[in-house]
Design a protein around this motif. Structure first.
Motif, mmCIF file in Angstrom:
data_model
loop_
_atom_site.group_PDB
_atom_site.id
_atom_site.type_symbol
_atom_site.label_atom_id
_atom_site.label_comp_id
_atom_site.label_asym_id
_atom_site.label_seq_id
_atom_site.Cartn_x
_atom_site.Cartn_y
_atom_site.Cartn_z
ATOM 1 N N THR A 102 -10.411 10.005 3.846
ATOM 2 C CA THR A 102 -9.277 10.730 4.403
ATOM 3 C C THR A 102 -8.056 9.814 4.405
ATOM 4 N N TYR A 103 -6.887 10.436 4.354
ATOM 5 C CA TYR A 103 -5.634 9.685 4.440
ATOM 6 C C TYR A 103 -4.682 10.455 5.333
ATOM 7 N N ASN A 104 -4.135 9.756 6.334
ATOM 8 C CA ASN A 104 -3.218 10.370 7.286
ATOM 9 C C ASN A 104 -1.846 9.712 7.198
ATOM 10 N N VAL A 105 -0.830 10.539 7.073
ATOM 11 C CA VAL A 105 0.545 10.063 7.099
ATOM 12 C C VAL A 105 1.374 11.082 7.875
ATOM 13 N N ASP A 106 2.024 10.613 8.923
ATOM 14 C CA ASP A 106 2.786 11.477 9.815
ATOM 15 C C ASP A 106 1.891 12.610 10.326
ATOM 16 N N ALA A 107 2.271 13.860 10.105
ATOM 17 C CA ALA A 107 1.485 14.981 10.608
ATOM 18 C C ALA A 107 0.456 15.498 9.605
ATOM 19 N N TRP A 108 0.399 14.896 8.419
ATOM 20 C CA TRP A 108 -0.482 15.388 7.353
ATOM 21 C C TRP A 108 -1.745 14.539 7.248
ATOM 22 N N THR A 109 -2.867 15.203 6.976
ATOM 23 C CA THR A 109 -4.126 14.526 6.689
ATOM 24 C C THR A 109 -4.761 15.174 5.467
ATOM 25 N N LEU A 110 -5.093 14.352 4.471
ATOM 26 C CA LEU A 110 -5.796 14.810 3.274
ATOM 27 C C LEU A 110 -7.252 14.367 3.370
ATOM 28 N N LEU A 111 -8.188 15.259 2.996
ATOM 29 C CA LEU A 111 -9.607 14.967 3.112
ATOM 30 C C LEU A 111 -10.319 15.283 1.800
ATOM 31 N N ALA A 112 -11.288 14.445 1.430
ATOM 32 C CA ALA A 112 -12.106 14.674 0.244
ATOM 33 C C ALA A 112 -13.516 14.171 0.522
ATOM 34 N N GLN A 113 -14.509 14.891 -0.027
ATOM 35 C CA GLN A 113 -15.904 14.527 0.225
ATOM 36 C C GLN A 113 -16.791 14.995 -0.929
ATOM 37 N N TYR A 114 -17.766 14.144 -1.263
ATOM 38 C CA TYR A 114 -18.790 14.534 -2.226
ATOM 39 C C TYR A 114 -20.147 14.498 -1.531
ATOM 40 N N SER A 115 -20.909 15.597 -1.635
ATOM 41 C CA SER A 115 -22.209 15.722 -0.975
ATOM 42 C C SER A 115 -23.286 16.002 -2.016
ATOM 43 N N TYR A 116 -24.421 15.285 -1.880
ATOM 44 C CA TYR A 116 -25.508 15.466 -2.835
ATOM 45 C C TYR A 116 -26.855 15.346 -2.121
ATOM 46 N N GLU A 117 -27.780 16.238 -2.496
ATOM 47 C CA GLU A 117 -29.149 16.161 -2.005
ATOM 48 C C GLU A 117 -30.096 16.633 -3.099
ATOM 49 N N GLU A 118 -31.152 15.860 -3.341
ATOM 50 C CA GLU A 118 -32.190 16.220 -4.297
ATOM 51 C C GLU A 118 -33.476 16.520 -3.534
ATOM 52 N N THR A 119 -34.110 17.636 -3.870
ATOM 53 C CA THR A 119 -35.339 18.057 -3.206
ATOM 54 C C THR A 119 -36.502 18.031 -4.189
ATOM 55 N N ASP A 120 -37.613 17.432 -3.767
ATOM 56 C CA ASP A 120 -38.856 17.416 -4.532
ATOM 57 C C ASP A 120 -39.905 18.157 -3.704
ATOM 58 N N ASN A 121 -40.272 19.359 -4.136
ATOM 59 C CA ASN A 121 -41.225 20.180 -3.380
ATOM 60 C C ASN A 121 -42.629 20.172 -3.989
ATOM 61 N N ASN A 122 -42.922 19.135 -4.783
ATOM 62 C CA ASN A 122 -44.224 18.955 -5.419
ATOM 63 C C ASN A 122 -44.464 19.940 -6.557
ATOM 64 N N VAL A 123 -43.474 20.767 -6.849
ATOM 65 C CA VAL A 123 -43.527 21.677 -7.987
ATOM 66 C C VAL A 123 -42.437 21.308 -8.991
ATOM 67 N N ARG A 124 -41.238 21.054 -8.459
ATOM 68 C CA ARG A 124 -40.122 20.656 -9.312
ATOM 69 C C ARG A 124 -39.101 19.900 -8.478
ATOM 70 N N ASP A 125 -38.261 19.148 -9.165
ATOM 71 C CA ASP A 125 -37.114 18.498 -8.541
ATOM 72 C C ASP A 125 -35.872 19.332 -8.831
ATOM 73 N N PHE A 126 -35.033 19.511 -7.823
ATOM 74 C CA PHE A 126 -33.801 20.255 -8.046
ATOM 75 C C PHE A 126 -32.727 19.764 -7.088
ATOM 76 N N ASP A 127 -31.468 20.010 -7.475
ATOM 77 C CA ASP A 127 -30.320 19.643 -6.643
ATOM 78 C C ASP A 127 -30.083 20.741 -5.620
ATOM 79 N N SER A 128 -30.500 20.512 -4.387
ATOM 80 C CA SER A 128 -30.285 21.503 -3.341
ATOM 81 C C SER A 128 -28.859 21.472 -2.803
ATOM 82 N N ILE A 129 -28.166 20.347 -2.976
ATOM 83 C CA ILE A 129 -26.744 20.234 -2.636
ATOM 84 C C ILE A 129 -26.057 19.417 -3.717
ATOM 85 N N ASP A 130 -24.954 19.911 -4.243
ATOM 86 C CA ASP A 130 -24.108 19.176 -5.182
ATOM 87 C C ASP A 130 -22.715 19.777 -5.056
#
Length: 331
Positions: free
Chosen positions: A262-290
């Protein structure tokens, strides 16, 4: 001096009450009231049982909280917290779901550094989750998880915490009773759980954090084990954080991470985020969050703000992108 030390050492338990108003103060007793009113609109949720975003719509919410404390002597205070949330419209605005108890606990504070509380309170793992749960609408998805979604508030919890000089230690045990409503999914009930967390913020603005939680599931499923590690850095108007999480339940396990800036200047705030989760359910691997989440916030006053956010999804579940905008006033 006492209240100044408290504000620096134990902010987490009273995070939503920064603008609280004291309505009663007499002979060591104090009652603060605080709240929030907000309205948000956009394609913010998914249709029931689907990864397709809902059509454009709006939702109003309001919160009201009360903090109480009573000084027994110079070293010990009685403390308590109640907080409710009301959804004014949308899918949750019908039936009993329209009123939600967020916090309801009572306990003791010792020498302004240590707290012992009983009731519905903040989960110790929130110390790590809140490194990335800083958006107004979206964000924080890898921290909370998709396959094993965890909550930052827990019923029937005995919690102890210590915070001073940059060090923050928390531990809790939540027991089961006949009225517990929290579910682990697919008809299994959460029996009990325990969790620990630790964090330290160095004078240069660098913070390091770790947490662990085990949930004992009553039913046909195994217990859930969750590990967390995180770091943060604050300098000038910039804030950066990283979070890693791993969870297991029987033959299913997940690994995920989240990067936030995040970056804040005066009254403004800019936000950025990357989220990732990989799930292995013993059948297959897949990206449950990207997902990428982008946001902008403008502070109208110290207590009111406008914000807009967009979530870009590229997971293997083919979720739609989502967006939303809102206005919020705190008192």
């Amino acid at each position: 001096m006492k209240k100044t030390i408290l504000a620096l050492t134990i902010p987490a338990l009273f995070a939503t009450s920064a603008s609280a108003v004291t309505v009663y103060s007499d002979e060591g007793a104090k009652v603060d009231i605080y709240g929030r009113i907000q309205y948000e609109a956009g394609e913010m949720k998914y249709k029931s049982g689907s990864n397709e975003a809902n059509n454009f719509g709006g939702e109003g919410e309001a919160r009201l909280g009360v903090n109480v404390e009573y000084a027994l002597n110079n070293d010990i205070d009685l403390i308590g917290k109640l907080e409710w949330q009301v959804v004014a419209e949308g899918d949750d605005a019908t039936g009993s779901d329209s009123l939600d108890t967020r916090y309801a606990w009572a306990g003791y504070r010792f020498q302004d550094t240590t707290e012992l509380t009983f009731g519905r309170s903040q989960d110790p793992i929130a110390q790590v989750l809140y490194l990335s749960d800083i958006f107004n609408i979206f964000g924080g998805r890898a921290g909370y998880g998709d396959t094993f979604e965890l909550n930052d508030k827990v019923d029937d919890q005995v919690r102890v915490s210590y915070a001073a000089n940059g060090l923050d230690l928390r531990g809790a045990y939540a027991f089961s009773d006949g009225y517990k409503l929290e579910k682990a999914g697919n008809g299994s009930e959460l029996n009990n759980q325990w969790s620990l967390s630790a964090g330290y913020v160095f004078p240069v603005g660098v913070g390091l954090y770790a947490a662990y939680e085990q949930q004992d599931v009553r039913g046909k499923f195994d217990s859930i084990d969750a590990w967390f590690a995180g770091a943060s850095y604050t300098v000038d108007g910039f804030f950066f954080s990283g979070l890693y999480t791993q969870r297991e339940q029987g033959d299913v396990d997940t690994k995920g991470f989240e990067l936030t800036g995040t970056y804040n200047v005066d009254a403004w705030t800019l936000l950025a985020q990357y989220s990732y989760e990989e799930t292995d359910n013993n059948v297959r691997d897949f990206d449950s969050i990207d997902a990428w989440t982008l946001g902008v916030q403008y502070d109208l006053t110290a207590k009111a703000k406008l914000y807009a956010e967009y979530e870009i999804n590229d997971d293997d579940l083919n979720r739609d992108d989502r967006y939303g905008m809102g206005i919020q006033y705190n008192f």
